[in-house]
Design a protein around this motif. Structure first.
Motif, PDB file in Angstrom:
ATOM      1  N   ILE A 361       0.856  -1.187   0.000  1.00 20.35           N
ATOM      2  CA  ILE A 361       0.000   0.000   0.000  1.00 20.35           C
ATOM      3  C   ILE A 361       0.885   1.227   0.000  1.00 20.35           C
ATOM      4  CG2 ILE A 361      -1.793   1.267   1.240  1.00 20.35           C
ATOM      5  CD1 ILE A 361      -2.647  -1.363   2.439  1.00 20.35           C
ATOM      6  N   ASP A 362       0.763   2.052  -1.023  1.00 18.26           N
ATOM      7  CA  ASP A 362       1.587   3.255  -1.130  1.00 18.26           C
ATOM      8  C   ASP A 362       1.096   4.351  -0.202  1.00 18.26           C
ATOM      9  OD1 ASP A 362       3.159   2.088  -3.065  1.00 18.26           O
ATOM     10  OD2 ASP A 362       1.855   2.761  -4.695  1.00 18.26           O
ATOM     11  N   ASN A 363       2.044   4.984   0.502  1.00 13.94           N
ATOM     12  CA  ASN A 363       1.748   6.162   1.307  1.00 13.94           C
ATOM     13  C   ASN A 363       0.474   5.980   2.143  1.00 13.94           C
ATOM     14  OD1 ASN A 363       2.171   8.715   2.309  1.00 13.94           O
ATOM     15  ND2 ASN A 363       0.980   9.715   0.707  1.00 13.94           N
ATOM     16  N   PHE A 364       0.486   4.994   2.993  1.00 13.00           N
ATOM     17  CA  PHE A 364      -0.677   4.695   3.838  1.00 13.00           C
ATOM     18  C   PHE A 364      -0.714   5.738   4.945  1.00 13.00           C
ATOM     19  CE2 PHE A 364      -2.785   1.802   7.042  1.00 13.00           C
ATOM     20  CZ  PHE A 364      -4.021   1.873   6.426  1.00 13.00           C
ATOM     21  N   ASN A 365      -1.407   6.874   4.680  1.00 14.01           N
ATOM     22  CA  ASN A 365      -1.293   8.034   5.547  1.00 14.01           C
ATOM     23  C   ASN A 365      -2.273   7.996   6.718  1.00 14.01           C
ATOM     24  OD1 ASN A 365      -3.831   8.926   4.651  1.00 14.01           O
ATOM     25  ND2 ASN A 365      -2.913   9.987   2.914  1.00 14.01           N
ATOM     26  N   GLU A 366      -2.236   9.061   7.506  1.00 12.42           N
ATOM     27  CA  GLU A 366      -3.002   9.110   8.753  1.00 12.42           C
ATOM     28  C   GLU A 366      -4.506   9.009   8.517  1.00 12.42           C
ATOM     29  OE1 GLU A 366      -3.866  12.350  12.274  1.00 12.42           O
ATOM     30  OE2 GLU A 366      -1.869  12.228  11.419  1.00 12.42           O
ATOM     31  N   ASN A 367      -5.038   9.743   7.549  1.00 12.08           N
ATOM     32  CA  ASN A 367      -6.474   9.718   7.296  1.00 12.08           C
ATOM     33  C   ASN A 367      -6.941   8.364   6.800  1.00 12.08           C
ATOM     34  OD1 ASN A 367      -6.936  12.339   8.116  1.00 12.08           O
ATOM     35  ND2 ASN A 367      -6.611  13.208   6.080  1.00 12.08           N
ATOM     36  N   GLN A 368      -6.140   7.751   5.943  1.00 11.77           N
ATOM     37  CA  GLN A 368      -6.488   6.420   5.476  1.00 11.77           C
ATOM     38  C   GLN A 368      -6.503   5.433   6.651  1.00 11.77           C
ATOM     39  OE1 GLN A 368      -3.456   6.158   2.387  1.00 11.77           O
ATOM     40  NE2 GLN A 368      -5.071   5.912   0.863  1.00 11.77           N
ATOM     41  N   PHE A 369      -5.489   5.566   7.498  1.00  7.53           N
ATOM     42  CA  PHE A 369      -5.429   4.676   8.669  1.00  7.53           C
ATOM     43  C   PHE A 369      -6.680   4.825   9.525  1.00  7.53           C
ATOM     44  CE2 PHE A 369      -4.411   4.558  13.222  1.00  7.53           C
ATOM     45  CZ  PHE A 369      -4.140   3.210  13.351  1.00  7.53           C
ATOM     46  N   TRP A 370      -7.071   6.067   9.795  1.00  7.80           N
ATOM     47  CA  TRP A 370      -8.225   6.339  10.642  1.00  7.80           C
ATOM     48  C   TRP A 370      -9.499   5.730  10.047  1.00  7.80           C
ATOM     49  CZ3 TRP A 370     -11.078  11.484   9.925  1.00  7.80           C
ATOM     50  CH2 TRP A 370     -12.189  11.539  10.760  1.00  7.80           C
ATOM     51  N   GLY A 371      -9.757   6.008   8.781  1.00  6.63           N
ATOM     52  CA  GLY A 371     -10.970   5.492   8.160  1.00  6.63           C
ATOM     53  C   GLY A 371     -10.973   3.981   8.087  1.00  6.63           C
ATOM     54  N   ALA A 372      -9.836   3.387   7.728  1.00 11.36           N
ATOM     55  CA  ALA A 372      -9.789   1.944   7.567  1.00 11.36           C
ATOM     56  C   ALA A 372      -9.917   1.210   8.891  1.00 11.36           C
ATOM     57  CB  ALA A 372      -8.481   1.543   6.873  1.00 11.36           C
ATOM     58  N   VAL A 373      -9.307   1.760   9.956  1.00 12.23           N
ATOM     59  CA  VAL A 373      -9.453   1.131  11.279  1.00 12.23           C
ATOM     60  C   VAL A 373     -10.909   1.138  11.700  1.00 12.23           C
ATOM     61  CG1 VAL A 373      -9.016   1.457  13.736  1.00 12.23           C
ATOM     62  CG2 VAL A 373      -7.131   1.536  12.130  1.00 12.23           C
ATOM     63  N   GLN A 374     -11.563   2.275  11.544  1.00  9.00           N
ATOM     64  CA  GLN A 374     -12.961   2.349  11.966  1.00  9.00           C
ATOM     65  C   GLN A 374     -13.830   1.406  11.144  1.00  9.00           C
ATOM     66  OE1 GLN A 374     -14.286   6.412  12.167  1.00  9.00           O
ATOM     67  NE2 GLN A 374     -13.386   6.626  14.174  1.00  9.00           N
ATOM     68  N   GLU A 375     -13.542   1.311   9.863  1.00 10.23           N
ATOM     69  CA  GLU A 375     -14.329   0.410   9.031  1.00 10.23           C
ATOM     70  C   GLU A 375     -14.092  -1.037   9.448  1.00 10.23           C
ATOM     71  OE1 GLU A 375     -14.970  -0.811   4.358  1.00 10.23           O
ATOM     72  OE2 GLU A 375     -13.715   0.887   4.880  1.00 10.23           O
ATOM     73  N   ALA A 376     -12.831  -1.377   9.721  1.00  9.02           N
ATOM     74  CA  ALA A 376     -12.526  -2.754  10.101  1.00  9.02           C
ATOM     75  C   ALA A 376     -13.217  -3.134  11.400  1.00  9.02           C
ATOM     76  CB  ALA A 376     -11.012  -2.925  10.238  1.00  9.02           C
ATOM     77  N   VAL A 377     -13.152  -2.237  12.400  1.00  8.78           N
ATOM     78  CA  VAL A 377     -13.797  -2.533  13.676  1.00  8.78           C
ATOM     79  C   VAL A 377     -15.305  -2.553  13.522  1.00  8.78           C
ATOM     80  CG1 VAL A 377     -14.081  -1.781  16.065  1.00  8.78           C
ATOM     81  CG2 VAL A 377     -11.870  -1.582  14.955  1.00  8.78           C
ATOM     82  N   ALA A 378     -15.833  -1.620  12.705  1.00 11.42           N
ATOM     83  CA  ALA A 378     -17.284  -1.564  12.498  1.00 11.42           C
ATOM     84  C   ALA A 378     -17.782  -2.845  11.873  1.00 11.42           C
ATOM     85  CB  ALA A 378     -17.640  -0.379  11.606  1.00 11.42           C
ATOM     86  N   GLU A 379     -16.981  -3.462  11.011  1.00 16.95           N
ATOM     87  CA  GLU A 379     -17.430  -4.664  10.327  1.00 16.95           C
ATOM     88  C   GLU A 379     -17.114  -5.928  11.122  1.00 16.95           C
ATOM     89  OE1 GLU A 379     -15.864  -4.623   6.418  1.00 16.95           O
ATOM     90  OE2 GLU A 379     -17.200  -3.043   5.735  1.00 16.95           O
ATOM     91  N   SER A 380     -16.658  -5.774  12.361  1.00 16.04           N
ATOM     92  CA  SER A 380     -16.379  -6.969  13.155  1.00 16.04           C
ATOM     93  C   SER A 380     -17.168  -6.964  14.450  1.00 16.04           C
ATOM     94  CB  SER A 380     -14.869  -7.083  13.419  1.00 16.04           C
ATOM     95  OG  SER A 380     -14.417  -5.903  14.069  1.00 16.04           O
ATOM     96  N   SER A 381     -16.697  -6.200  15.440  1.00 16.93           N
ATOM     97  CA  SER A 381     -17.279  -6.341  16.774  1.00 16.93           C
ATOM     98  C   SER A 381     -18.002  -5.103  17.279  1.00 16.93           C
ATOM     99  CB  SER A 381     -16.162  -6.687  17.768  1.00 16.93           C
ATOM    100  OG  SER A 381     -15.203  -5.649  17.797  1.00 16.93           O
ATOM    101  N   LEU A 382     -18.091  -4.039  16.474  1.00 18.87           N
ATOM    102  CA  LEU A 382     -18.666  -2.798  16.965  1.00 18.87           C
ATOM    103  C   LEU A 382     -20.122  -2.963  17.357  1.00 18.87           C
ATOM    104  CD1 LEU A 382     -18.339   0.208  17.495  1.00 18.87           C
ATOM    105  CD2 LEU A 382     -18.962   0.633  15.117  1.00 18.87           C
ATOM    106  N   PHE A 383     -20.837  -3.829  16.663  1.00 18.15           N
ATOM    107  CA  PHE A 383     -22.276  -3.952  16.878  1.00 18.15           C
ATOM    108  C   PHE A 383     -22.654  -5.188  17.700  1.00 18.15           C
ATOM    109  CE2 PHE A 383     -21.446  -2.282  12.532  1.00 18.15           C
ATOM    110  CZ  PHE A 383     -21.715  -0.948  12.812  1.00 18.15           C
ATOM    111  N   SER A 384     -21.675  -5.802  18.345  1.00 16.04           N
ATOM    112  CA  SER A 384     -21.967  -7.046  19.069  1.00 16.04           C
ATOM    113  C   SER A 384     -22.992  -6.837  20.181  1.00 16.04           C
ATOM    114  CB  SER A 384     -20.683  -7.641  19.651  1.00 16.04           C
ATOM    115  OG  SER A 384     -20.058  -6.697  20.526  1.00 16.04           O
ATOM    116  N   ALA A 385     -22.919  -5.706  20.889  1.00 15.74           N
ATOM    117  CA  ALA A 385     -23.871  -5.449  21.975  1.00 15.74           C
ATOM    118  C   ALA A 385     -25.284  -5.309  21.422  1.00 15.74           C
ATOM    119  CB  ALA A 385     -23.473  -4.188  22.739  1.00 15.74           C
TER     120      ALA A 385
END
Length: 543
Positions: A361-385
């Motif tokens: 992944i080229d130039n994996f910058n701060e904003n990309q990191f932020w959005g991708a982390v939130q998406e990854a967590v949202a698609e896994s355990s964010l809605f378990s409760a």
């Protein structure tokens, strides 16, 4: 013996008294029974007509009881549907709450971010793949990755299939965040400490402290740790365990190193209670348990940092920070003595071997990191409760539907009811039941791995609530039909009984007047008979 001869006047009076006596008897019977027709002898036509009307009224009265039971059966179903609709409204509120979470994540996500699986999985949460990529592309100059790959847990064989060399890796930034505890909903940027909740770190530190008390020299997590997630050609992400700070530093900065191990499908728990838990001690024989139960009889190799939903897989962190002979030279780590080097930190890579693209992944910058982390967590355990609450409500909904029967008939479990309206059974109503279970209503999406899944659940709930309203309307129509026929039958029974009474009941005023007149006539006839007998008695005076 010769028959006694009566005078004409005496015979006439006697006959009159007999006739009056019969009339008195008949009138007294009417007064005592209230009926002028008590048997077919009194009036065959009226008697049998009245009897026919009374019999029909009796038959309809029996049907009236059945109609009343049918009304109660329908009412039980409609009452249950009202409560069931409330459950669905409650479930929709839970799903809407989950959708709000998802929308926060997706709205914040910067435009143009790739949805490639490599962003969500490899760079952020798959330290194994990151470590292997660095070893393949950089080799021994990838100092932190090489040290983790060469590490093997003290007390086990170097070639151990689970905890020997080649089994450990440099964790991705997402894995370090999971070890600390993170709430992606509250993240407002890639760098910084927003969203950190410290829950997992506390459990892990508590376990490490217990082991230290038993002579296993375990250092408490602190300081900054390198991750295998690259930010750019010259920098990489790291995570500070004492304050949960996420930041990127040049690859020639000094940071500590912890090794992770992914134990994939190594366990087979029988239930949630028997599965590994975050903070459990992992032993060299793949057994695990609370640090409070540690007795020194087994070799501890790490602490559990993450557990899969099915409990079959887990990730662990090794017990201490690695130590190095220097901070910037190839071969600065001794795997046979991992915890006694001169210093507790190292460069990420040597200066000569920094790469523009370590993980694809080229130039994996701060904003990309932020959005991708939130998406990854949202698609896994964010809605378990919310998932758990949703399933609990639907379980209660299904339980309510099963309990909606009346005298063995449940119109909400696809059972029908036949209601008969007349004695000849030529008029009836078939009340058609419906299957109102959650599955029959189409509420089948139980796991929310994405915003689309949540939106699908809302669509299912909306359709289910419309079906509930339709069922309620149909049952309401059935209810009114049966209720109207019940009212009609009650009125008809009254008409039939009234008609029968008109044919047989006596007029008590008339019969009372008749009785008084007959009694008067009887007295007069008695007096007349007495006068007639006095003429014969006068002859006795001659003797």
């Amino acid at each position: 013996m010769d028959k006694v001869s009566l005078t004409a006047s005496m015979r006439s009076n006697l006959l009159s008294l007999q006739n009056i006596s019969r009339q008195v008897d008949s009138t007294q019977n009417r007064l005592s029974t209230g009926k002028k027709v008590n048997s077919a002898i009194d009036n065959p036509s009226s008697y049998y007509t009245a009897r026919s009307l009374s019999n029909r009224a009796s038959d309809l009265d029996a049907l009236l009881d059945n109609m009343g039971q049918a009304v109660s059966t329908i009412k039980a179903a409609t009452t249950s549907l009202e409560t069931a609709a409330g459950f669905l409204e409650q479930a929709k509120a839970v799903v809407s709450r989950a959708l709000e979470k998802a929308e926060k994540i997706y709205i914040r996500q910067p435009s143009g971010i790739s949805d490639d699986a490599a962003i969500r999985d490899t760079s952020l949460f798959d330290g194994r793949a990151n470590t292997q990529a660095m070893l393949d592309q950089i080799g021994a100059d990838a100092l932190a990755a090489t040290a983790c790959n060469q590490f093997y847990a003290p007390g086990v064989d170097k070639n151990d299939a689970n905890f020997g060399q080649g089994q450990w890796y440099l964790p991705a930034i997402g894995e370090l965040m999971e070890m600390y505890g993170i709430d992606a909903e509250n993240m407002i940027g890639g760098s910084g400490s927003t969203g950190a909740n410290n829950a997992n770190k506390t459990a892990i530190n508590d376990a490490l402290a217990v082991l230290k008390d038993f002579g296993v020299d375990c250092a408490i997590l602190s300081g900054g740790y390198w991750s295998s997630s690259e930010r750019s050609g010259g920098s990489s992400w790291n995570f500070t365990m004492d304050d949960a700070n996420r930041r990127s530093d040049g690859k020639m900065a000094n940071r500590s190193v912890r090794c992770f191990q992914y134990l994939e499908n190594k366990f087979n728990p029988t239930d949630a209670a028997s599965a590994p838990r975050i903070g459990d001690v992992m032993y060299s024989d793949l057994s695990y348990g609370s640090a409070d139960d540690y007795d020194g009889s087994k070799t501890a190799v790490g602490i559990v940092t993450w557990v899969s939903e099915d409990g079959k897989s887990a990730k662990i962190v090794n017990l201490k920070d690695l130590r190095f002979s220097s901070n910037n030279t190839v071969g600065n780590f001794n795997p046979d003595d991992p915890y006694t080097g001169a210093q507790p930190y190292t460069y990420h890579t040597t200066s000569a071997k920094s790469r523009e693209d370590v993980t694809g992944i080229d130039n994996f910058n701060e904003n990309q990191f932020w959005g991708a982390v939130q998406e990854a967590v949202a698609e896994s355990s964010l809605f378990s409760a919310e998932e758990q609450q949703y399933q609990t409500i639907l379980n209660q909904y299904d339980s309510l539907i099963k309990d909606s029967s009346y005298k063995g008939v449940n119109l909400l479990q696809d059972q029908d009811l036949k209601v008969t309206f007349n004695e000849s059974r030529s008029a009836w109503l078939d009340v058609k039941g419906k299957d109102a279970s959650s599955t029959a209503l189409g509420l089948t999406t139980m796991e929310w791995n994405s915003k689309e899944d949540i939106e699908k659940s809302i669509e299912e709930l909306t359709a289910a609530m419309n079906q509930i309203r339709t069922m309620s309307a149909e049952l309401g129509s059935y209810y009114n039909i049966v209720l109207n026929r019940q009212d009609f039958t009650e009125n008809l029974i009254n008409v039939l009984e009234e008609g029968a009474d008109k044919l047989t009941l006596a007029d008590m005023n008339e019969e009372s007047a008749n009785m008084l007149a007959l009694q008067t006539r009887q007295q007069l006839a008695t007096n007349s008979l007495s006068l007639a007998s006095q003429a014969a008695q006068s002859i006795l005076r001659l003797f």
